[in-house]
Write a protein that holds these residues in place. Structure first.
Motif, PDB file in Angstrom:
ATOM      1  N   GLU A 231     -29.628  10.404 -15.037  1.00 42.64           N
ATOM      2  CA  GLU A 231     -29.263  11.555 -15.864  1.00 42.64           C
ATOM      3  C   GLU A 231     -27.754  11.606 -16.088  1.00 42.64           C
ATOM      4  OE1 GLU A 231     -30.884  14.971 -13.939  1.00 42.64           O
ATOM      5  OE2 GLU A 231     -32.966  14.431 -14.388  1.00 42.64           O
ATOM      6  N   TRP A 232     -26.993  11.191 -15.085  1.00 41.40           N
ATOM      7  CA  TRP A 232     -25.529  11.173 -15.219  1.00 41.40           C
ATOM      8  C   TRP A 232     -25.098  10.166 -16.282  1.00 41.40           C
ATOM      9  CZ3 TRP A 232     -21.721  14.199 -13.269  1.00 41.40           C
ATOM     10  CH2 TRP A 232     -20.410  13.744 -13.402  1.00 41.40           C
ATOM     11  N   GLU A 233     -25.730   8.990 -16.261  1.00 43.26           N
ATOM     12  CA  GLU A 233     -25.403   7.976 -17.261  1.00 43.26           C
ATOM     13  C   GLU A 233     -25.783   8.447 -18.657  1.00 43.26           C
ATOM     14  OE1 GLU A 233     -23.646   5.188 -16.903  1.00 43.26           O
ATOM     15  OE2 GLU A 233     -23.342   5.921 -14.864  1.00 43.26           O
ATOM     16  N   ALA A 234     -26.931   9.123 -18.774  1.00 48.30           N
ATOM     17  CA  ALA A 234     -27.349   9.660 -20.080  1.00 48.30           C
ATOM     18  C   ALA A 234     -26.359  10.702 -20.574  1.00 48.30           C
ATOM     19  CB  ALA A 234     -28.752  10.264 -19.965  1.00 48.30           C
ATOM     20  N   LYS A 235     -25.839  11.524 -19.655  1.00 51.42           N
ATOM     21  CA  LYS A 235     -24.846  12.535 -20.029  1.00 51.42           C
ATOM     22  C   LYS A 235     -23.564  11.867 -20.534  1.00 51.42           C
ATOM     23  CE  LYS A 235     -22.157  16.374 -18.088  1.00 51.42           C
ATOM     24  NZ  LYS A 235     -20.875  15.862 -18.582  1.00 51.42           N
ATOM     25  N   LYS A 236     -23.131  10.791 -19.856  1.00 46.51           N
ATOM     26  CA  LYS A 236     -21.909  10.087 -20.280  1.00 46.51           C
ATOM     27  C   LYS A 236     -22.080   9.523 -21.695  1.00 46.51           C
ATOM     28  CE  LYS A 236     -19.973   7.212 -17.481  1.00 46.51           C
ATOM     29  NZ  LYS A 236     -19.821   6.138 -16.456  1.00 46.51           N
ATOM     30  N   ASN A 240     -19.899  10.637 -24.962  1.00 47.93           N
ATOM     31  CA  ASN A 240     -19.159   9.660 -25.760  1.00 47.93           C
ATOM     32  C   ASN A 240     -19.573   9.698 -27.221  1.00 47.93           C
ATOM     33  OD1 ASN A 240     -17.733   8.732 -23.536  1.00 47.93           O
ATOM     34  ND2 ASN A 240     -19.239   7.128 -23.051  1.00 47.93           N
ATOM     35  N   GLU A 241     -20.877   9.946 -27.469  1.00 49.26           N
ATOM     36  CA  GLU A 241     -21.371   9.968 -28.840  1.00 49.26           C
ATOM     37  C   GLU A 241     -20.925  11.217 -29.596  1.00 49.26           C
ATOM     38  OE1 GLU A 241     -23.100   7.763 -30.576  1.00 49.26           O
ATOM     39  OE2 GLU A 241     -23.086   6.309 -28.942  1.00 49.26           O
ATOM     40  N   PRO A 271     -26.292  17.179 -14.595  1.00 49.18           N
ATOM     41  CA  PRO A 271     -27.387  17.123 -13.611  1.00 49.18           C
ATOM     42  C   PRO A 271     -26.945  17.641 -12.248  1.00 49.18           C
ATOM     43  CG  PRO A 271     -26.494  14.937 -13.987  1.00 49.18           C
ATOM     44  CD  PRO A 271     -25.831  15.839 -14.995  1.00 49.18           C
ATOM     45  N   LYS A 272     -27.924  18.110 -11.473  1.00 49.86           N
ATOM     46  CA  LYS A 272     -27.645  18.600 -10.119  1.00 49.86           C
ATOM     47  C   LYS A 272     -28.459  17.776  -9.126  1.00 49.86           C
ATOM     48  CE  LYS A 272     -26.635  23.380 -11.455  1.00 49.86           C
ATOM     49  NZ  LYS A 272     -27.011  24.802 -11.285  1.00 49.86           N
ATOM     50  N   LEU A 273     -27.811  17.447  -8.035  1.00 52.56           N
ATOM     51  CA  LEU A 273     -28.473  16.662  -6.995  1.00 52.56           C
ATOM     52  C   LEU A 273     -28.839  17.563  -5.829  1.00 52.56           C
ATOM     53  CD1 LEU A 273     -29.364  13.945  -5.794  1.00 52.56           C
ATOM     54  CD2 LEU A 273     -27.021  13.671  -4.919  1.00 52.56           C
ATOM     55  N   GLU A 274     -30.120  17.617  -5.508  1.00 50.46           N
ATOM     56  CA  GLU A 274     -30.602  18.410  -4.374  1.00 50.46           C
ATOM     57  C   GLU A 274     -31.284  17.474  -3.388  1.00 50.46           C
ATOM     58  OE1 GLU A 274     -32.937  21.731  -5.472  1.00 50.46           O
ATOM     59  OE2 GLU A 274     -31.428  22.587  -6.822  1.00 50.46           O
ATOM     60  N   LEU A 275     -30.732  17.412  -2.181  1.00 48.21           N
ATOM     61  CA  LEU A 275     -31.287  16.543  -1.142  1.00 48.21           C
ATOM     62  C   LEU A 275     -32.031  17.362  -0.090  1.00 48.21           C
ATOM     63  CD1 LEU A 275     -28.216  14.161  -0.668  1.00 48.21           C
ATOM     64  CD2 LEU A 275     -30.284  13.755  -2.035  1.00 48.21           C
ATOM     65  N   SER A 276     -32.835  16.700   0.690  1.00 54.12           N
ATOM     66  CA  SER A 276     -33.648  17.378   1.706  1.00 54.12           C
ATOM     67  C   SER A 276     -32.773  18.023   2.781  1.00 54.12           C
ATOM     68  CB  SER A 276     -34.590  16.368   2.376  1.00 54.12           C
ATOM     69  OG  SER A 276     -35.398  15.733   1.424  1.00 54.12           O
ATOM     70  N   LYS A 277     -33.273  19.132   3.307  1.00 49.51           N
ATOM     71  CA  LYS A 277     -32.628  19.772   4.446  1.00 49.51           C
ATOM     72  C   LYS A 277     -33.285  19.242   5.721  1.00 49.51           C
ATOM     73  CE  LYS A 277     -31.544  23.978   1.873  1.00 49.51           C
ATOM     74  NZ  LYS A 277     -31.757  25.441   1.761  1.00 49.51           N
ATOM     75  N   ARG A 278     -32.470  18.808   6.645  1.00 49.34           N
ATOM     76  CA  ARG A 278     -33.000  18.214   7.870  1.00 49.34           C
ATOM     77  C   ARG A 278     -32.462  18.941   9.093  1.00 49.34           C
ATOM     78  NH1 ARG A 278     -34.139  11.965   6.550  1.00 49.34           N
ATOM     79  NH2 ARG A 278     -33.687  11.943   4.309  1.00 49.34           N
ATOM     80  N   SER A 279     -33.207  18.853  10.180  1.00 51.18           N
ATOM     81  CA  SER A 279     -32.829  19.562  11.408  1.00 51.18           C
ATOM     82  C   SER A 279     -31.977  18.708  12.324  1.00 51.18           C
ATOM     83  CB  SER A 279     -34.093  20.017  12.153  1.00 51.18           C
ATOM     84  OG  SER A 279     -34.894  18.892  12.501  1.00 51.18           O
ATOM     85  N   TYR A 280     -31.600  17.522  11.868  1.00 48.68           N
ATOM     86  CA  TYR A 280     -30.792  16.625  12.693  1.00 48.68           C
ATOM     87  C   TYR A 280     -29.600  16.140  11.876  1.00 48.68           C
ATOM     88  CZ  TYR A 280     -34.229  13.804  10.165  1.00 48.68           C
ATOM     89  OH  TYR A 280     -35.054  13.291   9.201  1.00 48.68           O
ATOM     90  N   ARG A 281     -28.645  15.530  12.561  1.00 48.28           N
ATOM     91  CA  ARG A 281     -27.418  15.070  11.904  1.00 48.28           C
ATOM     92  C   ARG A 281     -27.726  13.958  10.905  1.00 48.28           C
ATOM     93  NH1 ARG A 281     -22.635  11.946  11.968  1.00 48.28           N
ATOM     94  NH2 ARG A 281     -23.679  10.170  12.930  1.00 48.28           N
TER      95      ARG A 281
END
Length: 367
Positions: A231-236, A240-241, A271-281
């Motif tokens: 999605e980031w590449e599509a936005k670029k 540009n266009e 675009p927004k990036l949402e990653l999993s929430k984890r209970s460990y480092r």
């Protein structure tokens, strides 16, 4: 010159009147008392009248302000309690609501997910948020508990009301058992196990379940990063266009390809990036923060650390699941001692504090 309404509120704030049970019986009565009611002393019967009114008038064709009714319920039901938290600020908390009042508020919350709504979509979202806040820590009936379980996937708010429900519920425990292997809830593993423990205190999470959770979350996060990059590449390419047309939305624009100026949403397509929430480092790697707005996992290090600490994670998961359960305190204390490991002593200590268990703290002190 202050208005009569301002003067009335000032008087009520000073006198803090005790309202009679029948203070607000009609919508006209509500409109008359709306501005000063939050300054009156709490009377659960007055609160119940407001909830009844909202429930009975929800589908009314009369011109009523549902949002105002709900906001007043929240304001009147709140009390300011001084708490020693960060900076020692006072915090607004809710009085305990009668269960029938909770059920009517939950009914309104449910209606926010209907297709036919007597309010605008924007108002619906606000009403949904207020109802959700009023239902935090609220006990309901079996019918409402079942509705929450049946609609768990429709909103994170609904899922939170299930997993953080304050009282034992065979309905929710049964749901949790059925969802044990559902990928949608891997990030809430500890809470799910807590609900299973309510019905089966001998239950223990196995290593293979944690491994399955881990591998699935890795797969999910890697897919999210790939999609974000695409999605980031599509936005670029789009930038540009179309150049300045997309970067200066406030500028008066010429007709765009004969179809008029781009709509407002056209400019907020990052675009927004949402990653999993984890209970460990989660070890991270260097990334372009201006692009991702967050750090990315170092999956190689993450995998190494996960399998190295798997037994510790299993133990911590059990300790916190016991803490989150709705078992009586003596039962929790017995289970926590059973699952104690020296490697998880810090987690054990925090849980002792959370549960306010002097017995566990004294037991820990003797180790």
């Amino acid at each position: 010159m202050p208005t009569p309404s301002q003067i009335s509120r000032a008087i009520a704030a000073i006198e803090r009147p005790c309202p009679p049970d029948d203070l607000v019986k009609t919508y006209k009565g509500f409109l008359r008392m709306r501005d000063v009611l939050p300054y009156y002393q709490y009377n659960p019967k007055v609160l119940a009248s407001l909830a009844d009114m909202l429930y009975n008038l929800w589908y009314s064709k009369e011109r009523i302000n549902r949002m105002s009714l709900l906001t007043t319920i929240k304001q009147y039901g709140a009390r300011v309690k001084a708490v020693r938290e960060y900076y020692g600020r006072a915090k607004a908390v809710l009085h305990p609501f009668p269960i029938e009042t909770n059920r009517k508020i939950c009914w309104v919350f449910q209606r926010c997910f209907d297709l036919q709504l007597p309010v605008s979509r924007k108002q619906t979202e606000s009403i949904k948020v207020i109802c959700n806040s009023l239902l935090i820590g609220a006990a309901l009936g079996a019918e409402e508990e079942q509705w929450l379980c049946d609609n768990a996937d429709r909103s994170p708010m609904i899922l939170n009301r299930i997993l953080r429900y304050p009282a034992p519920s065979p309905i929710i425990s049964k749901w949790a058992g059925a969802q044990y292997h559902n990928h949608n809830y891997f990030e809430r593993r500890t809470e799910i196990v807590g609900w299973i423990l309510d019905e089966n205190p001998d239950f223990e999470i196995d290593e293979q379940t944690l491994i399955a959770d881990f591998e699935y979350l890795n797969k999910k996060d890697k897919a999210a990063i790939r999609q974000f990059d695409e999605e980031w590449e599509a936005k670029k390419i789009m930038d540009n266009e179309l150049g300045v047309l997309l970067r200066e939305p406030d500028k008066k624009l010429p007709n765009l390809f004969g179809f008029g100026s781009p709509p407002a949403g056209y400019y907020s397509d990052e675009p927004k990036l949402e990653l999993s929430k984890r209970s460990y480092r989660v070890p991270t790697r260097s990334t372009d923060y201006s692009k991702y707005k967050t750090t990315l996992p170092d999956f190689n290090k993450l995998t190494t650390e996960f399998y190295r600490d798997l037994l510790l994670l299993q133990n911590k998961t059990m300790l916190w699941a016991i803490a989150y359960s709705r078992l009586p305190l003596p039962a929790k204390e017995e289970l926590l001692i059973k699952h104690y490991r020296e490697s998880s002593a810090n987690s054990f200590f925090y849980i002792c504090q959370r549960l306010k268990s002097v017995k566990l703290l004294q037991w820990l002190d003797k180790r």
